[in-house]
Design a protein around this motif. Structure first.
Motif, PDB file in Angstrom:
ATOM      1  N   HIS A 106     157.677  64.906  69.918  1.00 22.78           N
ATOM      2  CA  HIS A 106     157.622  66.222  70.289  1.00 22.78           C
ATOM      3  C   HIS A 106     156.313  66.596  71.164  1.00 22.78           C
ATOM      4  CE1 HIS A 106     160.067  67.272  67.017  1.00 22.78           C
ATOM      5  NE2 HIS A 106     159.508  66.584  65.994  1.00 22.78           N
ATOM      6  N   LYS A 107     156.421  67.534  72.092  1.00 25.92           N
ATOM      7  CA  LYS A 107     155.306  67.823  72.855  1.00 25.92           C
ATOM      8  C   LYS A 107     154.527  68.760  71.875  1.00 25.92           C
ATOM      9  CE  LYS A 107     155.546  68.365  77.207  1.00 25.92           C
ATOM     10  NZ  LYS A 107     156.002  68.608  78.621  1.00 25.92           N
ATOM     11  N   GLU A 108     153.326  68.741  71.720  1.00 31.16           N
ATOM     12  CA  GLU A 108     152.279  69.534  70.989  1.00 31.16           C
ATOM     13  C   GLU A 108     151.345  70.278  71.997  1.00 31.16           C
ATOM     14  OE1 GLU A 108     150.944  68.665  66.569  1.00 31.16           O
ATOM     15  OE2 GLU A 108     150.466  66.922  67.927  1.00 31.16           O
ATOM     16  N   ILE A 109     151.535  71.569  71.898  1.00 29.07           N
ATOM     17  CA  ILE A 109     150.794  72.538  72.819  1.00 29.07           C
ATOM     18  C   ILE A 109     150.335  73.871  72.056  1.00 29.07           C
ATOM     19  CG2 ILE A 109     150.533  73.963  74.973  1.00 29.07           C
ATOM     20  CD1 ILE A 109     152.398  71.956  76.265  1.00 29.07           C
ATOM     21  N   GLY A 110     149.226  73.717  71.551  1.00 30.96           N
ATOM     22  CA  GLY A 110     148.839  75.015  70.966  1.00 30.96           C
ATOM     23  C   GLY A 110     147.662  74.727  69.748  1.00 30.96           C
ATOM     24  N   TRP A 111     147.862  75.502  68.708  1.00 36.08           N
ATOM     25  CA  TRP A 111     147.212  75.405  67.620  1.00 36.08           C
ATOM     26  C   TRP A 111     147.901  75.023  66.360  1.00 36.08           C
ATOM     27  CZ3 TRP A 111     142.044  75.941  68.588  1.00 36.08           C
ATOM     28  CH2 TRP A 111     141.827  76.615  69.728  1.00 36.08           C
ATOM     29  N   PHE A 112     147.672  73.746  66.038  1.00 35.27           N
ATOM     30  CA  PHE A 112     148.406  73.473  64.812  1.00 35.27           C
ATOM     31  C   PHE A 112     147.452  72.679  63.601  1.00 35.27           C
ATOM     32  CE2 PHE A 112     151.181  73.220  68.420  1.00 35.27           C
ATOM     33  CZ  PHE A 112     152.227  74.022  67.991  1.00 35.27           C
ATOM     34  N   PRO A 113     147.912  72.751  62.362  1.00 34.13           N
ATOM     35  CA  PRO A 113     146.599  72.065  61.454  1.00 34.13           C
ATOM     36  C   PRO A 113     146.989  70.596  61.548  1.00 34.13           C
ATOM     37  CG  PRO A 113     148.880  73.134  60.398  1.00 34.13           C
ATOM     38  CD  PRO A 113     149.000  73.456  61.867  1.00 34.13           C
ATOM     39  N   ILE A 114     146.063  69.712  61.068  1.00 27.64           N
ATOM     40  CA  ILE A 114     146.164  68.456  60.776  1.00 27.64           C
ATOM     41  C   ILE A 114     145.583  68.098  59.466  1.00 27.64           C
ATOM     42  CG2 ILE A 114     145.690  67.778  63.382  1.00 27.64           C
ATOM     43  CD1 ILE A 114     142.734  67.100  62.398  1.00 27.64           C
ATOM     44  N   THR A 115     146.223  67.025  58.902  1.00 27.67           N
ATOM     45  CA  THR A 115     146.005  66.656  57.606  1.00 27.67           C
ATOM     46  C   THR A 115     145.135  65.315  57.656  1.00 27.67           C
ATOM     47  OG1 THR A 115     148.045  67.419  56.803  1.00 27.67           O
ATOM     48  CG2 THR A 115     146.966  65.838  55.334  1.00 27.67           C
ATOM     49  N   LEU A 116     144.042  65.511  57.160  1.00 27.20           N
ATOM     50  CA  LEU A 116     142.810  64.456  56.996  1.00 27.20           C
ATOM     51  C   LEU A 116     143.416  63.408  55.966  1.00 27.20           C
ATOM     52  CD1 LEU A 116     139.474  66.151  57.227  1.00 27.20           C
ATOM     53  CD2 LEU A 116     140.845  65.093  59.019  1.00 27.20           C
ATOM     54  N   CYS A 117     143.387  62.041  56.328  1.00 27.60           N
ATOM     55  CA  CYS A 117     143.751  61.313  55.349  1.00 27.60           C
ATOM     56  C   CYS A 117     142.960  61.083  54.215  1.00 27.60           C
ATOM     57  CB  CYS A 117     144.221  59.780  56.207  1.00 27.60           C
ATOM     58  SG  CYS A 117     145.087  59.696  57.548  1.00 27.60           S
ATOM     59  N   GLU A 118     143.318  60.307  52.969  1.00 33.61           N
ATOM     60  CA  GLU A 118     142.339  60.392  51.766  1.00 33.61           C
ATOM     61  C   GLU A 118     141.190  59.453  52.185  1.00 33.61           C
ATOM     62  OE1 GLU A 118     144.805  58.740  48.701  1.00 33.61           O
ATOM     63  OE2 GLU A 118     146.073  60.433  48.367  1.00 33.61           O
ATOM     64  N   ASN A 119     141.244  58.420  53.068  1.00 31.25           N
ATOM     65  CA  ASN A 119     140.128  57.600  53.565  1.00 31.25           C
ATOM     66  C   ASN A 119     138.849  58.312  54.301  1.00 31.25           C
ATOM     67  OD1 ASN A 119     141.290  58.058  56.156  1.00 31.25           O
ATOM     68  ND2 ASN A 119     141.777  55.815  56.476  1.00 31.25           N
ATOM     69  N   ILE A 120     139.302  59.545  54.639  1.00 29.54           N
ATOM     70  CA  ILE A 120     138.056  60.381  55.205  1.00 29.54           C
ATOM     71  C   ILE A 120     136.963  60.427  54.446  1.00 29.54           C
ATOM     72  CG2 ILE A 120     138.603  62.677  54.240  1.00 29.54           C
ATOM     73  CD1 ILE A 120     138.146  61.682  58.268  1.00 29.54           C
ATOM     74  N   SER A 121     136.959  60.262  53.324  1.00 28.28           N
ATOM     75  CA  SER A 121     135.757  60.423  52.406  1.00 28.28           C
ATOM     76  C   SER A 121     134.989  59.186  52.620  1.00 28.28           C
ATOM     77  CB  SER A 121     136.086  60.539  50.753  1.00 28.28           C
ATOM     78  OG  SER A 121     136.877  59.219  50.305  1.00 28.28           O
ATOM     79  N   ASP A 122     135.377  58.293  53.314  1.00 27.15           N
ATOM     80  CA  ASP A 122     134.604  57.003  53.552  1.00 27.15           C
ATOM     81  C   ASP A 122     133.713  57.062  54.648  1.00 27.15           C
ATOM     82  OD1 ASP A 122     135.632  55.514  51.333  1.00 27.15           O
ATOM     83  OD2 ASP A 122     137.059  54.974  52.745  1.00 27.15           O
ATOM     84  N   TYR A 123     133.957  58.555  55.500  1.00 25.50           N
ATOM     85  CA  TYR A 123     133.288  58.562  56.605  1.00 25.50           C
ATOM     86  C   TYR A 123     132.337  59.933  56.623  1.00 25.50           C
ATOM     87  CZ  TYR A 123     136.470  55.156  57.981  1.00 25.50           C
ATOM     88  OH  TYR A 123     137.221  53.784  57.816  1.00 25.50           O
ATOM     89  N   PRO A 124     130.922  59.821  56.412  1.00 27.50           N
ATOM     90  CA  PRO A 124     130.067  61.025  56.043  1.00 27.50           C
ATOM     91  C   PRO A 124     130.150  61.949  57.428  1.00 27.50           C
ATOM     92  CG  PRO A 124     128.979  58.964  56.445  1.00 27.50           C
ATOM     93  CD  PRO A 124     130.323  58.692  56.092  1.00 27.50           C
ATOM     94  N   GLU A 125     130.391  61.303  58.595  1.00 25.86           N
ATOM     95  CA  GLU A 125     130.280  62.273  59.820  1.00 25.86           C
ATOM     96  C   GLU A 125     131.582  63.269  59.943  1.00 25.86           C
ATOM     97  OE1 GLU A 125     131.983  58.074  61.268  1.00 25.86           O
ATOM     98  OE2 GLU A 125     131.158  58.986  59.438  1.00 25.86           O
ATOM     99  N   PHE A 126     132.574  62.981  58.920  1.00 24.56           N
ATOM    100  CA  PHE A 126     133.417  64.158  58.725  1.00 24.56           C
ATOM    101  C   PHE A 126     133.629  64.811  57.629  1.00 24.56           C
ATOM    102  CE2 PHE A 126     135.243  60.970  61.514  1.00 24.56           C
ATOM    103  CZ  PHE A 126     135.542  61.710  62.771  1.00 24.56           C
ATOM    104  N   SER A 127     132.324  64.800  56.784  1.00 25.01           N
ATOM    105  CA  SER A 127     132.389  65.405  55.315  1.00 25.01           C
ATOM    106  C   SER A 127     132.466  66.915  55.323  1.00 25.01           C
ATOM    107  CB  SER A 127     130.764  65.145  54.736  1.00 25.01           C
ATOM    108  OG  SER A 127     129.942  65.450  55.525  1.00 25.01           O
ATOM    109  N   PHE A 128     132.266  67.642  56.386  1.00 25.07           N
ATOM    110  CA  PHE A 128     132.182  69.011  56.500  1.00 25.07           C
ATOM    111  C   PHE A 128     133.655  69.724  56.701  1.00 25.07           C
ATOM    112  CE2 PHE A 128     131.396  67.084  60.782  1.00 25.07           C
ATOM    113  CZ  PHE A 128     132.343  67.747  61.554  1.00 25.07           C
ATOM    114  N   LEU A 129     134.633  68.942  57.234  1.00 30.19           N
ATOM    115  CA  LEU A 129     135.890  69.297  57.634  1.00 30.19           C
ATOM    116  C   LEU A 129     136.640  69.603  56.161  1.00 30.19           C
ATOM    117  CD1 LEU A 129     136.899  66.750  60.458  1.00 30.19           C
ATOM    118  CD2 LEU A 129     136.488  69.225  60.633  1.00 30.19           C
ATOM    119  N   PRO A 130     137.412  71.010  56.279  1.00 27.00           N
ATOM    120  CA  PRO A 130     138.567  70.994  55.387  1.00 27.00           C
ATOM    121  C   PRO A 130     139.544  70.164  55.421  1.00 27.00           C
ATOM    122  CG  PRO A 130     138.706  72.646  57.188  1.00 27.00           C
ATOM    123  CD  PRO A 130     137.687  71.815  57.533  1.00 27.00           C
ATOM    124  N   SER A 131     140.518  69.846  54.441  1.00 29.41           N
ATOM    125  CA  SER A 131     141.494  68.909  54.358  1.00 29.41           C
ATOM    126  C   SER A 131     142.577  69.236  55.489  1.00 29.41           C
ATOM    127  CB  SER A 131     141.952  69.026  52.994  1.00 29.41           C
ATOM    128  OG  SER A 131     142.684  70.376  52.572  1.00 29.41           O
TER     129      SER A 131
END
Length: 237
Positions: A106-131
């Motif tokens: 698919h071509k993606e153009i616009g505003w869309f939600p992404i889902t953070l993977c479970e391993n995101i908790s291993d990376y403090p630089e992303f700790s502020f992001l919602p799921s």
């Protein structure tokens, strides 16, 4: 800490990254590849940011500077610079580290939600992001078959591979958190031929109605950069 960025086309600049660097008094320089500017020496910067663009990573006949750029990025990674790729930039890095870049279903153009993977908790630089943050997308290609050292950290329905971390200090983002309204309006003006109605392609009216998303994305980009800068200065990466 000195930052350098590679820009591929006049209307896709680093947006909120520029204001973050200015606010924090980090020197920032650029190579505008579409002007055939000369690439810097590697000891002239600490961080490298590789911007987006409408070209494909394999269009070396049309954009001869892509060859030198790929070698430059490869060497920067080998020299253990912090490297951040945005959209086309993430695809260039993926190709350099042994992945592949292909046409997305698919071509993606616009505003869309992404889902953070479970391993995101291993990376403090992303700790502020919602799921499931809402981000700005504008791409037709995607990166696949990443090497095992590249950790996928985000996905969504329209494009499986949305972001990765490689060897702790290289980041690839298929989406844009840096774009300002000016950049988005210029994208619409210059790339409107890509906005063919599809499942994951929004209209110009829908896209430009969301200044609130822009402000939030810019805030997230600055928070990520700030956390990354602390990690870098404390030699945690």
């Amino acid at each position: 800490m000195k930052i350098h960025y590679l820009q591929h086309i006049a209307f896709e600049n680093p947006g909120s990254i520029l204001s973050w660097a200015k606010e924090n008094q980090y020197p920032i320089s650029a190579t505008h590849l579409y002007r055939n500017e000369t690439l810097p020496e590697l000891d002239e910067f600490d961080w490298l940011i590789v911007m987006g663009g409408p070209m494909n990573i394999y269009e070396e006949e049309s954009y001869p500077w892509l060859r030198a750029e790929k070698e430059f990025i490869k060497t920067a990674i080998e020299r253990k610079k912090v490297v951040i790729g945005l959209c086309l930039g993430a695809q260039l890095i993926a190709d350099i580290i042994g992945g592949r870049v292909i046409r997305n279903q698919h071509k993606e153009i616009g505003w869309f939600p992404i889902t953070l993977c479970e391993n995101i908790s291993d990376y403090p630089e992303f700790s502020f992001l919602p799921s499931s943050p809402i981000v700005f997308e504008w791409h037709g290609d995607t990166f696949v078959d990443l090497p095992k050292e590249a950790i996928l950290i985000a996905t969504n329905e329209g494009c499986k591979n949305q972001a990765y971390i490689y060897k702790k200090r290289v980041y690839g983002f298929q989406f844009h958190l840096e774009n300002t309204m000016t950049i988005i309006e210029d994208l619409i003006k210059n790339c409107s031929d890509e906005m063919v109605p599809e499942r994951f392609v929004q209209s110009a009216e829908v896209i430009t109605a969301h200044n609130d998303y822009i402000e939030q994305d810019n805030k997230w980009m600055k928070m990520f950069l700030t956390k990354l800068a602390v990690m870098y200065e404390e030699e945690e990466i």
